[in-house]
Design a protein around this motif. Structure first.
Motif, PDB file in Angstrom:
ATOM      1  N   PHE A   1       3.294  48.361   3.007  1.00  0.00           N
ATOM      2  CA  PHE A   1       3.781  47.577   3.993  1.00  0.00           C
ATOM      3  C   PHE A   1       2.350  46.843   4.433  1.00  0.00           C
ATOM      4  O   PHE A   1       2.504  46.114   5.476  1.00  0.00           O
ATOM      5  CB  PHE A   1       4.452  48.213   5.040  1.00  0.00           C
ATOM      6  CG  PHE A   1       6.126  48.376   4.702  1.00  0.00           C
ATOM      7  CD1 PHE A   1       6.948  47.263   4.673  1.00  0.00           C
ATOM      8  CD2 PHE A   1       6.179  49.476   4.132  1.00  0.00           C
ATOM      9  CE1 PHE A   1       8.067  47.341   4.583  1.00  0.00           C
ATOM     10  CE2 PHE A   1       7.890  49.607   3.773  1.00  0.00           C
ATOM     11  CZ  PHE A   1       8.632  48.633   3.926  1.00  0.00           C
ATOM     12  N   GLY A   2       1.228  47.443   4.400  1.00  0.00           N
ATOM     13  CA  GLY A   2       0.194  46.748   4.571  1.00  0.00           C
ATOM     14  C   GLY A   2      -0.427  46.655   5.868  1.00  0.00           C
ATOM     15  O   GLY A   2      -1.344  45.949   6.389  1.00  0.00           O
ATOM     16  N   GLY A   3       0.166  47.277   6.933  1.00  0.00           N
ATOM     17  CA  GLY A   3       0.045  46.718   8.357  1.00  0.00           C
ATOM     18  C   GLY A   3      -1.232  46.808   8.961  1.00  0.00           C
ATOM     19  O   GLY A   3      -2.065  45.940   9.186  1.00  0.00           O
ATOM     20  N   LEU A   4      -1.855  48.417   9.409  1.00  0.00           N
ATOM     21  CA  LEU A   4      -3.006  47.986  10.349  1.00  0.00           C
ATOM     22  C   LEU A   4      -4.073  48.471   9.935  1.00  0.00           C
ATOM     23  O   LEU A   4      -5.218  48.781  10.661  1.00  0.00           O
ATOM     24  CB  LEU A   4      -2.467  49.044  11.469  1.00  0.00           C
ATOM     25  CG  LEU A   4      -1.475  48.655  12.585  1.00  0.00           C
ATOM     26  CD1 LEU A   4      -0.958  49.664  13.494  1.00  0.00           C
ATOM     27  CD2 LEU A   4      -1.797  47.360  13.065  1.00  0.00           C
ATOM     28  N   SER A   5      -4.466  48.688   8.457  1.00  0.00           N
ATOM     29  CA  SER A   5      -5.693  48.924   7.954  1.00  0.00           C
ATOM     30  C   SER A   5      -6.420  50.421   8.358  1.00  0.00           C
ATOM     31  O   SER A   5      -7.564  50.258   8.261  1.00  0.00           O
ATOM     32  CB  SER A   5      -6.609  47.986   8.194  1.00  0.00           C
ATOM     33  OG  SER A   5      -5.873  46.901   7.335  1.00  0.00           O
ATOM     34  N   VAL A   6      -5.575  51.214   8.626  1.00  0.00           N
ATOM     35  CA  VAL A   6      -5.960  52.735   8.953  1.00  0.00           C
ATOM     36  C   VAL A   6      -6.569  53.116   7.729  1.00  0.00           C
ATOM     37  O   VAL A   6      -5.978  53.140   6.616  1.00  0.00           O
ATOM     38  CB  VAL A   6      -5.096  53.674   9.779  1.00  0.00           C
ATOM     39  CG1 VAL A   6      -5.758  55.163   9.902  1.00  0.00           C
ATOM     40  CG2 VAL A   6      -4.798  52.892  11.023  1.00  0.00           C
ATOM     41  N   THR A   7      -7.788  53.944   7.632  1.00  0.00           N
ATOM     42  CA  THR A   7      -8.120  54.705   6.405  1.00  0.00           C
ATOM     43  C   THR A   7      -7.886  56.160   6.556  1.00  0.00           C
ATOM     44  O   THR A   7      -7.358  56.618   7.337  1.00  0.00           O
ATOM     45  CB  THR A   7      -9.997  54.536   6.188  1.00  0.00           C
ATOM     46  OG1 THR A   7     -10.464  55.450   7.580  1.00  0.00           O
ATOM     47  CG2 THR A   7     -10.339  52.959   6.391  1.00  0.00           C
ATOM     48  N   THR A   8      -8.089  56.717   5.155  1.00  0.00           N
ATOM     49  CA  THR A   8      -7.872  58.066   4.895  1.00  0.00           C
ATOM     50  C   THR A   8      -8.729  59.037   6.078  1.00  0.00           C
ATOM     51  O   THR A   8      -8.122  59.747   6.864  1.00  0.00           O
ATOM     52  CB  THR A   8      -7.972  58.447   3.811  1.00  0.00           C
ATOM     53  OG1 THR A   8      -7.248  57.810   2.870  1.00  0.00           O
ATOM     54  CG2 THR A   8      -7.652  60.022   3.347  1.00  0.00           C
ATOM     55  N   PRO A   9      -9.857  58.458   6.156  1.00  0.00           N
ATOM     56  CA  PRO A   9     -10.716  59.355   7.380  1.00  0.00           C
ATOM     57  C   PRO A   9     -10.134  59.091   8.800  1.00  0.00           C
ATOM     58  O   PRO A   9     -10.282  60.009   9.534  1.00  0.00           O
ATOM     59  CB  PRO A   9     -12.276  59.080   7.166  1.00  0.00           C
ATOM     60  CG  PRO A   9     -12.024  58.430   5.615  1.00  0.00           C
ATOM     61  CD  PRO A   9     -10.897  57.932   5.442  1.00  0.00           C
ATOM     62  N   GLY A  10      -9.690  58.047   8.721  1.00  0.00           N
ATOM     63  CA  GLY A  10      -8.886  57.526  10.186  1.00  0.00           C
ATOM     64  C   GLY A  10      -7.927  58.590  10.532  1.00  0.00           C
ATOM     65  O   GLY A  10      -7.599  58.691  11.707  1.00  0.00           O
TER      66      GLY A  10
END
Length: 339
Positions: free
Chosen positions: A289-298
């Motif tokens: 769904f591509g949404g908020l661009s949070v990363t795995t470390p995020g």
């Protein structure tokens, strides 16, 4: 920490949903369970199965008409000549305060907000098992566990008291919060899913004992469109007990964490006795769904700040769809609580 999971949740296996008018494969698939469970067990979490606690936990937040509808609609649908293999509504009322329809088609429109929550022969039992999963995780926390992870599938935060939607049937986060109220005067729900938890907001919108907070993609151009705006603050006794923090698409870790800091300040001011985290992993940069661009470390940073509240916590799985990093994202979040 324990991971609560019921094998019955795998039985719900929807074939498609409509997105922007197009028929697409439904992303809310049983494989999500495999990936998430493997990640949780890989952290050393002990797996437990929830007991069948009947309808009482569900009936605490959902209406009798709605529960009866979910339980019987598939069987009734099969008696309609030429009906679809799964229950999909083809009519939606412009108001819901009038007469309650007697027909299966009318009730499907009344109780299903969109076409992303198809009902098959196995849906009701899987959704009930998902609700039992959330309820049992709450019981573990009430019994002294500092945190418990409810691997719920199908998810729940788009389900209102009498309305399914967005892959959701029973509101698992709401069920967990209501269960925690048995001991705690005030409970908070923090929803960090990509999409606004509109059903959860709806359940508690007129109440002051459950504080609902949601960080999500701005619904002005994103599902669920009609809920999740910043000016929705609650009503009646609940005015001031709902907080929405909509974010621009592709916000990224820093913007998300800034919103989270604000959310946590407000939750701390509410002084809840326990917290429910509606954990959506679909805020990830590589989620379908591509949404908020949070990363795995995020996700690790998000977990660390939530843990800083020091509250007993039920972590309820909401969104997060099949991608290469789905398991790593869950592990990144849960690692902070797995000790």
């Amino acid at each position: 920490m324990k991971v609560v999971f019921s094998e019955a949740q795998r039985r719900h296996d929807p074939t498609f949903f409509l997105s922007s008018g197009a028929q697409r494969p439904n992303p809310e698939v049983p494989r999500r369970c495999d990936i998430l469970l493997e990640a949780a067990l890989g952290l050393g979490l002990a797996q437990v199965a929830p007991p069948d606690t009947g309808l009482a936990p569900v009936a605490a937040v959902h209406t009798p008409d709605y529960i009866h509808f979910l339980r019987r609609i598939y069987e009734r649908w099969q008696h309609i000549e030429g009906a679809s293999a799964e229950v999909i509504p083809n009519i939606h009322p412009d108001r819901r305060e009038g007469a309650y329809p007697a027909s299966a088609v009318g009730q499907a429109g009344y109780h299903m907000a969109d076409t992303a929550c198809p009902i098959s022969a196995e849906t009701y039992e899987a959704a009930l098992a998902s609700a039992h999963t959330a309820f049992h995780a709450a019981q573990l926390v009430l019994g002294g566990e500092r945190a418990a992870y409810a691997l719920c599938r199908p998810p729940g935060h788009h389900a209102f008291a009498d309305l399914a939607g967005g892959f959701c049937y029973f509101n698992n986060s709401g069920i967990a919060a209501q269960a925690l109220r048995a001991r705690h005067e005030r409970v908070a729900i923090l929803d960090v899913d990509l999409h606004h938890g509109n059903g959860t907001q709806g359940l508690f919108y007129g109440r002051r004992d459950v504080y609902t907070v949601s960080i999500h993609a701005d619904p002005i151009r994103f599902y669920p469109f009609f809920w999740g705006h910043a000016d929705e603050r609650g009503e009646g006794e609940g005015l001031g007990y709902n907080l929405n923090l909509p974010l621009a698409r592709k916000t990224g870790d820093q913007g998300f964490l800034a919103a989270l800091d604000r959310a946590l300040e407000h939750i701390a001011a509410f002084t809840p006795g326990a917290l429910v985290v509606a954990l959506g992993l679909d805020a990830f940069e590589g989620d379908p769904f591509g949404g908020l661009s949070v990363t795995t470390p995020g996700f690790a940073a998000i977990a660390g700040r939530i843990a800083g509240l020091g509250l007993p916590m039920v972590i309820v799985q909401e969104g997060g769809y099949v991608c290469d990093e789905l398991g790593a994202n869950l592990a990144s979040f849960l690692k902070r609580f797995a000790i």
